[in-house]
Design a protein around this motif. Structure first.
Motif, mmCIF file in Angstrom:
data_model
loop_
_atom_site.group_PDB
_atom_site.id
_atom_site.type_symbol
_atom_site.label_atom_id
_atom_site.label_comp_id
_atom_site.label_asym_id
_atom_site.label_seq_id
_atom_site.Cartn_x
_atom_site.Cartn_y
_atom_site.Cartn_z
ATOM 1 N N VAL A 159 0.618 -1.038 0.148
ATOM 2 C CA VAL A 159 -0.113 0.394 0.078
ATOM 3 C C VAL A 159 0.586 1.152 0.004
ATOM 4 O O VAL A 159 0.814 2.099 -0.406
ATOM 5 C CB VAL A 159 -1.141 0.109 1.120
ATOM 6 N N PHE A 160 2.341 1.402 0.494
ATOM 7 C CA PHE A 160 2.331 2.577 0.802
ATOM 8 C C PHE A 160 3.432 2.862 -0.509
ATOM 9 O O PHE A 160 3.705 3.754 -1.073
ATOM 10 C CB PHE A 160 4.615 2.086 2.002
ATOM 11 N N ILE A 161 3.757 1.425 -1.985
ATOM 12 C CA ILE A 161 4.332 1.968 -3.001
ATOM 13 C C ILE A 161 2.726 2.579 -4.061
ATOM 14 O O ILE A 161 3.131 3.351 -5.134
ATOM 15 C CB ILE A 161 4.235 0.726 -3.131
ATOM 16 N N LEU A 271 -0.518 1.701 8.214
ATOM 17 C CA LEU A 271 0.496 2.596 6.538
ATOM 18 C C LEU A 271 -0.349 3.633 6.459
ATOM 19 O O LEU A 271 0.222 4.228 5.971
ATOM 20 C CB LEU A 271 0.515 1.472 6.129
ATOM 21 N N THR A 272 -1.230 3.413 6.186
ATOM 22 C CA THR A 272 -1.747 4.152 4.510
ATOM 23 C C THR A 272 -2.147 5.369 5.819
ATOM 24 O O THR A 272 -1.709 6.962 5.458
ATOM 25 C CB THR A 272 -3.561 3.529 4.179
ATOM 26 N N GLU A 273 -2.011 5.418 7.338
ATOM 27 C CA GLU A 273 -2.801 6.863 7.904
ATOM 28 C C GLU A 273 -1.487 7.282 8.373
ATOM 29 O O GLU A 273 -1.355 8.839 8.201
ATOM 30 C CB GLU A 273 -3.637 6.146 9.537
ATOM 31 N N ALA A 274 -0.042 6.847 8.281
ATOM 32 C CA ALA A 274 0.574 7.463 8.063
ATOM 33 C C ALA A 274 1.873 7.444 6.428
ATOM 34 O O ALA A 274 2.314 9.083 7.418
ATOM 35 C CB ALA A 274 1.732 6.177 8.799
ATOM 36 N N MET A 275 1.444 7.051 5.698
ATOM 37 C CA MET A 275 1.732 8.247 4.215
ATOM 38 C C MET A 275 0.743 9.231 4.262
ATOM 39 O O MET A 275 1.293 10.146 4.124
ATOM 40 C CB MET A 275 1.411 6.988 3.352
ATOM 41 N N PHE A 276 -0.496 9.424 4.611
ATOM 42 C CA PHE A 276 -1.394 9.905 3.847
ATOM 43 C C PHE A 276 -1.336 11.563 5.653
ATOM 44 O O PHE A 276 -2.375 12.544 6.000
ATOM 45 C CB PHE A 276 -3.029 10.058 3.279
ATOM 46 N N GLY A 277 -0.530 10.920 6.908
ATOM 47 C CA GLY A 277 -0.907 11.940 7.652
ATOM 48 C C GLY A 277 -2.591 12.200 8.321
ATOM 49 O O GLY A 277 -2.914 13.616 8.605
#
Length: 329
Positions: A159-161, A271-277
């Motif tokens: 998901v981070f990619i 991971l999604t929450e961390a990537m998009f703040g």
């Protein structure tokens, strides 16, 4: 039906009790001193001892756990640096780091996680189920092979990619969207939707690949059953066979999986929450784990565990509604 639901709810309570006990035992054995972390690096040993007394960390772990269970039913009085704070039931305790009630911290993070999970679920169902049905309709041709390769690529891409690619494409290169910044739904619904669009897509593209494969395999299996062949023998149109008879049976496992996945999203979207703040409960869980903030971790485990367990109960009920051959016992 009522007896089945009651039995499952009792099972949910038992699962949550075991989860909370395991988390307490794990953090009791973990290295690090929560009192030292809560007090800060400049505290002397006397100050650390005072913090330990305030947090109740000198008591045995089973006593601390019993106080936690009591707080769920009757509330609890907590000693803080500014006095005594009463926490009304159901009370999940106070954060070691901020002296704030855990229920308040979770309540602030829950809307962002719920927004992410709900929007992503809608998108992954539209993309995944639509792709699976199109693959069945075009089976044996180039379209089916292309969709098969795309679903395999989607399920294999982290998901981070996917999220990084979406940010670079739509925000940096095309400049169609602003870089996401969470806006509460109640403040501005339009800005909330625009800022949540990329997180929804990043999570939905990963999940939709699984749903496309399941829809395709379930649909092909249903179309090969005896009653479908009987309908064809009587001259029923293929569109009516697919839409009225095959689709309902084929989508039963998809419906059940959707309910279960929606519950797990409350704990798996970190991971999604961390990537998009996004200020969701996933980020809160990561921060609490780093600082050994046991009440916050236990509270989040209880909330996410309840979401997963209840979602599985709903999944079983929806499966029985979609497929009448399934009996609830």
């Amino acid at each position: 039906m009522t007896a089945y639901v009651l039995r499952r709810l009792v099972g949910v309570l038992a699962v949550l009790l075991v989860l909370s006990a395991v988390v307490y035992a794990t953090f009791y054995l973990a290295p690090g001193d929560p009192a030292q972390l809560a007090c800060g690096p400049r505290c002397d040993p006397a100050q650390v001892r005072q913090v330990r007394e305030q947090l109740g960390l000198d008591a045995p772990v089973y006593t601390q756990y019993w106080h936690f269970l009591q707080g769920l039913v009757t509330g609890h009085d907590y000693s803080t640096g500014t006095g005594v704070l009463h926490c009304d039931a159901p009370c999940l305790g106070l954060s070691y780091q901020s002296d704030q009630q855990v229920t308040d911290l979770i309540a602030r993070g829950l809307p962002a996680t719920a927004s992410l999970a709900t929007g992503a679920m809608v998108l992954w169902l539209l993309i995944g189920v639509g792709t699976g049905l199109l693959s069945v309709a075009r089976r044996g041709g180039a379209v089916e092979r292309l969709l098969t390769w795309l679903t395999l690529a989607g399920s294999a891409t982290p998901v981070f990619i996917t999220g990084l690619g979406l940010l670079m494409l739509f925000c940096a290169y095309l400049e169609w969207l602003p870089f996401p910044s969470y806006v509460p739904l109640g403040d501005d619904p339009e800005q909330w939707a625009w800022n949540m669009l990329l997180p929804w897509l990043a999570l939905a593209l990963l999940e939709s690949a699984k749903y496309a494969r399941m829809t395709r395999s379930s649909m092909l299996e249903t179309l090969a059953e005896d009653h479908i062949r009987t309908f064809r023998a009587f001259g029923v149109a293929e569109r009516a066979i697919v839409g009225r008879h095959a689709l309902r049976g084929a989508l039963a496992p998809v419906i059940a999986l959707t309910a279960a996945d929606f519950g797990s999203m409350f704990g798996n979207a970190m991971l999604t929450e961390a990537m998009f703040g996004l200020p969701g409960i996933g980020k809160l869980l990561v921060d609490a784990t780093k600082t050994i903030d046991l009440p916050v971790v236990v509270g989040l485990v209880m909330v996410t565990g309840a979401a997963v367990a209840l979602a599985n109960v709903v999944a079983d009920l929806l499966y029985a509604v979609a497929d009448r051959r399934v009996a609830l016992r």
